[in-house]
Motif scaffolding. Structure first.
Motif, PDB file in Angstrom:
ATOM      1  N   GLU A 206       3.054   3.069   7.604  1.00 56.08           N
ATOM      2  CA  GLU A 206       2.907   4.441   8.107  1.00 56.08           C
ATOM      3  C   GLU A 206       2.879   5.492   6.996  1.00 56.08           C
ATOM      4  O   GLU A 206       2.386   6.585   7.183  1.00 56.08           O
ATOM      5  CB  GLU A 206       4.028   4.767   9.107  1.00 56.08           C
ATOM      6  CG  GLU A 206       5.422   4.838   8.523  1.00 56.08           C
ATOM      7  CD  GLU A 206       6.105   3.490   8.349  1.00 56.08           C
ATOM      8  OE1 GLU A 206       7.185   3.471   7.751  1.00 56.08           O
ATOM      9  OE2 GLU A 206       5.573   2.452   8.771  1.00 56.08           O
ATOM     10  N   LYS A 207       3.372   5.146   5.799  1.00 56.30           N
ATOM     11  CA  LYS A 207       3.352   6.081   4.671  1.00 56.30           C
ATOM     12  C   LYS A 207       2.137   5.881   3.766  1.00 56.30           C
ATOM     13  O   LYS A 207       1.980   6.587   2.787  1.00 56.30           O
ATOM     14  CB  LYS A 207       4.630   5.944   3.850  1.00 56.30           C
ATOM     15  CG  LYS A 207       5.849   6.448   4.584  1.00 56.30           C
ATOM     16  CD  LYS A 207       7.028   6.514   3.667  1.00 56.30           C
ATOM     17  CE  LYS A 207       8.205   7.117   4.388  1.00 56.30           C
ATOM     18  NZ  LYS A 207       9.311   7.401   3.495  1.00 56.30           N
ATOM     19  N   GLY A 208       1.308   4.887   4.057  1.00 56.24           N
ATOM     20  CA  GLY A 208       0.109   4.659   3.268  1.00 56.24           C
ATOM     21  C   GLY A 208       0.274   3.665   2.135  1.00 56.24           C
ATOM     22  O   GLY A 208      -0.587   3.573   1.269  1.00 56.24           O
ATOM     23  N   TYR A 209       1.383   2.924   2.132  1.00 56.17           N
ATOM     24  CA  TYR A 209       1.616   1.917   1.099  1.00 56.17           C
ATOM     25  C   TYR A 209       1.136   0.556   1.595  1.00 56.17           C
ATOM     26  O   TYR A 209       1.279   0.229   2.767  1.00 56.17           O
ATOM     27  CB  TYR A 209       3.105   1.806   0.750  1.00 56.17           C
ATOM     28  CG  TYR A 209       3.711   3.075   0.207  1.00 56.17           C
ATOM     29  CD1 TYR A 209       3.179   3.708  -0.902  1.00 56.17           C
ATOM     30  CD2 TYR A 209       4.829   3.633   0.802  1.00 56.17           C
ATOM     31  CE1 TYR A 209       3.741   4.872  -1.401  1.00 56.17           C
ATOM     32  CE2 TYR A 209       5.396   4.797   0.301  1.00 56.17           C
ATOM     33  CZ  TYR A 209       4.846   5.412  -0.801  1.00 56.17           C
ATOM     34  OH  TYR A 209       5.394   6.559  -1.307  1.00 56.17           O
ATOM     35  N   CYS A 210       0.603  -0.239   0.680  1.00 52.15           N
ATOM     36  CA  CYS A 210       0.233  -1.614   0.995  1.00 52.15           C
ATOM     37  C   CYS A 210       1.513  -2.363   1.369  1.00 52.15           C
ATOM     38  O   CYS A 210       2.518  -2.268   0.662  1.00 52.15           O
ATOM     39  CB  CYS A 210      -0.433  -2.264  -0.208  1.00 52.15           C
ATOM     40  SG  CYS A 210      -0.731  -4.031  -0.007  1.00 52.15           S
ATOM     41  N   GLN A 211       1.488  -3.119   2.452  1.00 56.11           N
ATOM     42  CA  GLN A 211       2.685  -3.826   2.889  1.00 56.11           C
ATOM     43  C   GLN A 211       3.019  -5.003   1.984  1.00 56.11           C
ATOM     44  O   GLN A 211       4.154  -5.451   1.952  1.00 56.11           O
ATOM     45  CB  GLN A 211       2.524  -4.292   4.332  1.00 56.11           C
ATOM     46  CG  GLN A 211       2.493  -3.133   5.290  1.00 56.11           C
ATOM     47  CD  GLN A 211       2.365  -3.574   6.735  1.00 56.11           C
ATOM     48  OE1 GLN A 211       2.218  -4.743   7.029  1.00 56.11           O
ATOM     49  NE2 GLN A 211       2.432  -2.612   7.632  1.00 56.11           N
ATOM     50  N   GLY A 212       2.059  -5.477   1.221  1.00 55.49           N
ATOM     51  CA  GLY A 212       2.305  -6.593   0.322  1.00 55.49           C
ATOM     52  C   GLY A 212       2.831  -6.179  -1.037  1.00 55.49           C
ATOM     53  O   GLY A 212       3.815  -6.713  -1.525  1.00 55.49           O
ATOM     54  N   CYS A 213       2.183  -5.181  -1.655  1.00 59.10           N
ATOM     55  CA  CYS A 213       2.561  -4.803  -3.024  1.00 59.10           C
ATOM     56  C   CYS A 213       3.226  -3.437  -3.121  1.00 59.10           C
ATOM     57  O   CYS A 213       3.713  -3.066  -4.177  1.00 59.10           O
ATOM     58  CB  CYS A 213       1.338  -4.845  -3.931  1.00 59.10           C
ATOM     59  SG  CYS A 213       0.070  -3.613  -3.527  1.00 59.10           S
ATOM     60  N   MET A 214       3.214  -2.659  -2.033  1.00 55.71           N
ATOM     61  CA  MET A 214       3.838  -1.334  -1.973  1.00 55.71           C
ATOM     62  C   MET A 214       3.164  -0.295  -2.874  1.00 55.71           C
ATOM     63  O   MET A 214       3.769   0.710  -3.224  1.00 55.71           O
ATOM     64  CB  MET A 214       5.341  -1.401  -2.290  1.00 55.71           C
ATOM     65  CG  MET A 214       6.140  -2.235  -1.311  1.00 55.71           C
ATOM     66  SD  MET A 214       6.013  -1.709   0.417  1.00 55.71           S
ATOM     67  CE  MET A 214       6.797  -0.123   0.375  1.00 55.71           C
ATOM     68  N   ARG A 215       1.898  -0.535  -3.233  1.00 54.30           N
ATOM     69  CA  ARG A 215       1.168   0.473  -4.004  1.00 54.30           C
ATOM     70  C   ARG A 215       0.378   1.366  -3.051  1.00 54.30           C
ATOM     71  O   ARG A 215      -0.018   0.943  -1.972  1.00 54.30           O
ATOM     72  CB  ARG A 215       0.192  -0.184  -4.981  1.00 54.30           C
ATOM     73  CG  ARG A 215       0.863  -0.866  -6.140  1.00 54.30           C
ATOM     74  CD  ARG A 215      -0.147  -1.445  -7.101  1.00 54.30           C
ATOM     75  NE  ARG A 215      -0.839  -2.560  -6.475  1.00 54.30           N
ATOM     76  CZ  ARG A 215      -1.875  -3.193  -7.015  1.00 54.30           C
ATOM     77  NH1 ARG A 215      -2.349  -2.831  -8.184  1.00 54.30           N
ATOM     78  NH2 ARG A 215      -2.436  -4.199  -6.399  1.00 54.30           N
TER      79      ARG A 215
END
Length: 65
Positions: free
Chosen positions: A3-12
């Motif tokens: 929901e914040k726009g971060y990749c769920q795998g790498c958090m970038r």
């Protein structure tokens, strides 16, 4: 993406992923630190679970960092 726009795998963020190869090594390390902070924050909020491979000491991808 979460929901914040971060990749769920790498958090970038999107721009961090797309521009990764143009960043200097120092910039990449800074982004990795940010990703760890984002992941820890997500864990603290109870929105993420820790996969089994993260719990293992010798991750096959650890040498990528």
């Amino acid at each position: 993406m979460d929901e914040k726009g971060y990749c769920q795998g790498c958090m970038r963020k999107r721009e961090e992923r797309f521009n990764w190869l143009s960043y200097t090594a120092a910039q990449q390390l800074h982004i990795i630190k940010l990703c760890r902070m984002r992941y820890r924050r997500k864990l603290a909020q109870g929105k993420a679970t820790v996969p089994n491979e993260v719990l293992e000491e010798s991750s096959p991808q650890q040498d990528l960092f």
